[in-house]
Scaffold this active site. Structure first.
Site, PDB file in Angstrom:
ATOM      1  N   HIS A   1       4.269   6.033  11.765  1.00 45.79           N
ATOM      2  CA  HIS A   1       3.792   5.790  10.166  1.00 45.79           C
ATOM      3  C   HIS A   1       2.720   7.059   9.939  1.00 45.79           C
ATOM      4  O   HIS A   1       1.781   6.749   9.993  1.00 45.79           O
ATOM      5  CB  HIS A   1       2.997   4.509  10.111  1.00 45.79           C
TER       6      HIS A   1
ATOM      7  N   ARG B   1      11.302   3.790   4.166  1.00 48.90           N
ATOM      8  CA  ARG B   1      10.737   2.617   5.131  1.00 48.90           C
ATOM      9  C   ARG B   1      11.800   1.751   5.627  1.00 48.90           C
ATOM     10  O   ARG B   1      12.505   1.518   4.641  1.00 48.90           O
ATOM     11  CB  ARG B   1       9.581   1.768   4.332  1.00 48.90           C
TER      12      ARG B   1
ATOM     13  N   LYS C   1      25.749  -5.595  -1.185  1.00 45.13           N
ATOM     14  CA  LYS C   1      27.006  -5.857  -0.986  1.00 45.13           C
ATOM     15  C   LYS C   1      27.732  -4.984   0.157  1.00 45.13           C
ATOM     16  O   LYS C   1      29.034  -4.870   0.243  1.00 45.13           O
ATOM     17  CB  LYS C   1      27.458  -5.113  -2.288  1.00 45.13           C
TER      18      LYS C   1
ATOM     19  N   ARG D   1       0.802  -1.193   0.115  1.00 41.91           N
ATOM     20  CA  ARG D   1      -0.063  -0.214  -0.042  1.00 41.91           C
ATOM     21  C   ARG D   1       0.777   1.236   0.111  1.00 41.91           C
ATOM     22  O   ARG D   1       0.768   2.239  -0.988  1.00 41.91           O
ATOM     23  CB  ARG D   1      -1.108   0.002   1.203  1.00 41.91           C
ATOM     24  N   THR D   2       1.724   1.441   0.857  1.00 47.29           N
ATOM     25  CA  THR D   2       2.519   2.669   1.039  1.00 47.29           C
ATOM     26  C   THR D   2       3.483   3.046  -0.179  1.00 47.29           C
ATOM     27  O   THR D   2       3.274   4.007  -0.558  1.00 47.29           O
ATOM     28  CB  THR D   2       3.464   2.433   2.511  1.00 47.29           C
TER      29      THR D   2
HETATM   30  N1   CP Z   1      -0.491  -0.246   6.015  1.00 42.54           N
HETATM   31  C1   CP Z   1       0.570  -0.132   5.471  1.00 42.54           C
HETATM   32  O1   CP Z   1       1.758   0.327   5.765  1.00 42.54           O
HETATM   33  O2   CP Z   1       0.856  -1.301   4.562  1.00 42.54           O
HETATM   34  P1   CP Z   1       1.773  -1.735   3.696  1.00 42.54           P
HETATM   35  O3   CP Z   1       2.893  -2.379   4.600  1.00 42.54           O
HETATM   36  O4   CP Z   1       1.603  -2.621   2.396  1.00 42.54           O
HETATM   37  O5   CP Z   1       2.788  -0.428   3.001  1.00 42.54           O
END
Ligand code: CP
Length: 308
Positions: free
Chosen positions: A133, A105, A83, A55-56
């Site tokens: 988040h 992320r 590496k 999603r993100t």
């Molecule tokens: N909700 C969320 O962060 O989903 P993803 O891990 O798929 O990005």
């Protein structure tokens, strides 16, 4: 706002509401035949993902493209991190190519702040370990506002499940509290944070006690990748004690909404029938994620220019 690493960067209730109001403009753009505007033409957005995401990552990349920005995608599995390249060297390498925003992320709490301390570009936290988040919290509040009206004051939200390991819980508690929600954390004691000092929440270990009174049940995934010890007997036991089963959902108020950030463990924290029911906002959360991330990228990179 130069970076969005934490809900704290949004500037309190006024800043959050401004971002949610701005998101409305981007929802309108998405409904056009050609859902694309030139607002970020000439800008480059890179997604720097050291952890898996559906999603993100896809919604940030879609958001950037709909704003006419160029995009670059970094995935650790096919990068020189394999590496031995360090995070600092990776960031410096990407910046040398000329980027305006980095969506990061990472499995380590604080990684987004660390990248922001090195980078000239704007940094958006797409999830850092158990920490935060923030765009998830924004899209959740945006989705809820669309159903309950612009004010969330007094909205009773139960956040249920693996609170201890959840960055979504930390960001959502901060943001929902700023917007006036009344928050209860629900789950087994072993999945609560070790310390809750300063958290503006009530705590319950009994989902059945909480469900009849709340306006929103926000379920969290059991994050098996972050759990290295037995914190509950079995997944079946967890589903029996804390999962939102069909029988439990039937005891909620008729206007109670069900939310989940995804990915869902169907049959564990949420029954498939509940996930697919008319009370569930899960698909809307995903759809709104694109508009929210357009608003965030535009705020960081396009301020001063027109949205359209
Ligand atoms: N909700 C969320 O962060 O989903 P993803 O891990 O798929 O990005």
């Amino acid at each position: 706002m130069k970076h969005l690493c934490s809900v704290d960067d949004l500037g309190g209730r006024a800043g959050i509401e401004q971002m949610l109001d701005l998101t409305d403009s981007f929802v309108e753009i998405q409904q056009r035949d050609i859902p694309k505007v030139p607002a970020l033409r000439g800008k480059t957005v890179v997604s720097l993902f050291f952890e898996d995401s559906t999603r993100t990552r896809l919604s940030f990349e879609t958001a950037a493209k709909r704003l006419s920005a160029d995009t670059m995608t970094f995935t650790v599995g096919s990068s020189s991190v394999k590496k031995g390249e360090s995070l600092l060297d990776t960031v410096q390498t990407i910046e040398a190519m000329g980027v305006d925003a980095i969506v990061v992320r990472h499995g380590a709490a604080g990684a987004a702040h660390r990248v922001a301390s090195w980078a000239q570009a704007s940094v958006v936290n797409g999830g850092d370990g158990r920490h935060e988040h923030p765009t998830q919290a924004l899209l959740d509040a945006f989705t809820l506002r669309r159903h309950r009206g612009p004010s969330l004051d007094g909205c009773r939200v139960a956040i249920v499940g693996d609170i201890r390991n959840s960055r979504v819980a930390r960001s959502n508690v901060k943001l929902f509290h700023e917007l006036g929600c009344d928050l209860t954390l629900v789950g087994p004691p072993t999945l609560m944070p070790e310390r809750l000092d300063g958290w503006p929440v009530s705590v319950s270990y009994d989902i059945d006690e909480v469900l009849p009174d709340v306006d929103v049940v926000y379920l969290l995934r059991i994050q098996r990748e972050r759990i290295d010890q037995a914190l509950f007997p079995t997944l079946r036991e967890y589903a029996n004690r804390w999962g939102l089963t069909v029988a439990r959902a039937a005891r909620m108020k008729p206007d109670t909404f069900v939310m989940h950030p995804g990915p869902m463990n169907r049959g564990v924290e949420i029954a498939a029938e509940v996930a697919d029911s008319s009370r569930s906002l899960v698909t809307e959360q995903v759809a709104n994620g694109v508009a929210v991330r357009m608003a965030v990228l535009w705020s960081l990179l396009g301020s001063g220019g027109p949205v359209v």
